[in-house]
Design a protein around this motif. Structure first.
Motif, short mmCIF file in Angstrom:
data_model
loop_
_atom_site.label_atom_id
_atom_site.label_comp_id
_atom_site.label_asym_id
_atom_site.label_seq_id
_atom_site.Cartn_x
_atom_site.Cartn_y
_atom_site.Cartn_z
N UNK A 21 22.88 40.14 45.55
CA UNK A 21 24.15 39.98 44.87
C UNK A 21 24.14 40.89 43.64
N UNK A 22 25.14 41.78 43.58
CA UNK A 22 25.34 42.68 42.45
C UNK A 22 26.39 42.04 41.55
N UNK A 23 26.06 41.82 40.28
CA UNK A 23 26.95 41.05 39.42
C UNK A 23 27.12 41.74 38.07
N UNK A 24 28.36 41.88 37.64
CA UNK A 24 28.70 42.40 36.30
C UNK A 24 28.46 41.24 35.34
N UNK A 25 27.43 41.37 34.49
CA UNK A 25 27.02 40.28 33.62
C UNK A 25 27.84 40.29 32.34
N UNK A 32 34.93 48.28 27.27
CA UNK A 32 36.31 48.07 27.70
C UNK A 32 36.77 49.24 28.57
N UNK A 33 37.64 48.93 29.53
CA UNK A 33 38.23 49.95 30.41
C UNK A 33 37.18 50.74 31.18
N UNK A 34 36.03 50.14 31.41
CA UNK A 34 34.98 50.77 32.19
C UNK A 34 34.86 50.06 33.53
N UNK A 35 34.28 50.75 34.51
CA UNK A 35 34.12 50.15 35.83
C UNK A 35 32.86 50.68 36.48
N UNK A 36 32.47 50.01 37.58
CA UNK A 36 31.25 50.37 38.28
C UNK A 36 31.51 50.21 39.78
N UNK A 52 32.70 42.07 49.07
CA UNK A 52 33.21 41.87 47.70
C UNK A 52 33.83 40.50 47.52
N UNK A 53 33.72 39.97 46.32
CA UNK A 53 34.38 38.70 46.00
C UNK A 53 35.89 38.89 45.99
N UNK A 54 36.60 37.78 46.02
CA UNK A 54 38.06 37.83 46.05
C UNK A 54 38.60 38.59 44.84
N UNK A 55 39.56 39.48 45.08
CA UNK A 55 40.19 40.24 44.00
C UNK A 55 39.54 41.57 43.71
N UNK A 56 38.42 41.85 44.34
CA UNK A 56 37.71 43.11 44.10
C UNK A 56 38.09 44.11 45.20
N UNK A 57 38.49 45.32 44.80
CA UNK A 57 38.88 46.35 45.76
C UNK A 57 37.97 47.56 45.62
N UNK A 58 37.78 48.25 46.72
CA UNK A 58 37.00 49.49 46.78
C UNK A 58 35.59 49.31 46.23
N UNK A 59 35.05 48.11 46.39
CA UNK A 59 33.68 47.81 45.94
C UNK A 59 33.47 48.18 44.47
N UNK A 60 34.49 47.88 43.64
CA UNK A 60 34.45 48.26 42.23
C UNK A 60 34.48 47.04 41.34
#
Length: 276
Positions: A21-25, A32-36, A52-60
């Motif tokens: 599981x890859x998690x944004x901690x 802010x305004x950053x993504x992975x 991907x979890x619900x609401x996540x698109x393009x594996x981001x």
């Protein structure tokens, strides 16, 4: 965000066969305004699946709490991790990778059990059931196995949950539908949409996942209950039967020592290559 003002950095995680599981901690200094974003990299011979979890698109991953389950199949494989930051933003996104425990339930050979069996942890299940609405149960069945009333959505709250272990779960509303994935405390499924759940899966994740045992049952309409097992997606015989009841038990394991579950701290299973 203007593409010309972006700062991009990347690294590669090489992983052995398994579930991660890859998690944004969350952090007070989260940029802010950053993504992975995550993608398969051309290192290793294995295959990589992303859930991907619900609401996540393009594996981001775009905000603390976002997570993606990654499955490595066949052989060692690699995941390309790319961060995007606005110009002037230097703080890196805190990404945590944990291997999901998929070992068989029960003690390992050679270990001994304490005389007094550990007591299950406190679990509270919230669900939306056809004609009944929102229902809450503690340490028991959510829904009734002998009915045909749909269990349309659910969440699992873990009382006094340790910070280094969590429960991950997913559900689908059809054979080929995208899965909804969540961690303990988050809701999956629907409410008041007359939409069935046709498959579920559960797993423990985190550095101390191997110190707990997951068990339980899931019942689909007109069928005997199925046993919950780590990394096993449960469905009715045709894959279209609707979920009607759910029971989960998490029990601490007695006096067991396991290796760290996080691939970040295990150099034999993970290699990180950086390119900034």
């Amino acid at each position: 965000m203007n593409n010309h003002s972006l700062k991009v950095s990347s690294r590669i995680a090489v992983l052995d066969v398994g579930m991660y599981i890859f998690r944004y901690v969350s952090d007070t200094s989260a940029p802010k305004n950053s993504s992975l974003s995550l993608h398969q990299a051309p290192i290793g011979k294995g295959a990589v699946d992303f859930f991907p979890a619900s609401g996540i698109t393009r594996n981001t991953l775009t905000a603390p709490g976002d997570c993606i389950i990654v499955r490595i199949k066949g052989a060692q494989a690699s995941v390309l991790i790319t961060e995007y930051h606005p110009e002037g933003e230097s703080a890196a996104i805190q990404l945590r990778i944990d291997q999901i425990n998929t070992s068989p339930a029960g003690p390992k050979p050679g270990t001994t059990q304490k005389a007094n069996a550990p007591q299950p942890v406190g679990l509270k299940l919230h669900g939306h059931i056809e004609t009944r609405g929102d229902v809450v149960v503690e340490n028991g069945w959510l829904g009734a196995p002998n009915t045909l009333l749909r269990l349309e959505g659910f969440s699992v709250d873990w009382k006094d949950q340790p910070h280094d272990v969590s429960l991950a779960y997913l559900c689908r509303s059809g054979k080929n539908s995208e899965p909804q994935i969540a961690l303990a405390g988050q809701f999956v499924g629907t409410r008041r949409q007359a939409k069935p759940i046709t498959s579920v899966a559960f797993a423990l994740t985190g550095q101390r996942a191997a110190h707990y045992e997951l068990s339980g049952q899931a019942a689909f309409g007109g069928q005997p209950p199925l046993t919950v097992a780590p990394d096993k997606e449960l469905t009715g015989p045709n894959g279209t039967e609707q979920l009607v009841a759910l029971r989960l038990v998490i029990t601490p394991r007695a006096a067991q020592v396991s290796p760290p579950a996080s691939p970040w701290s295990d150099t034999e299973t993970t290699q990180i290559f950086r390119n900034s």
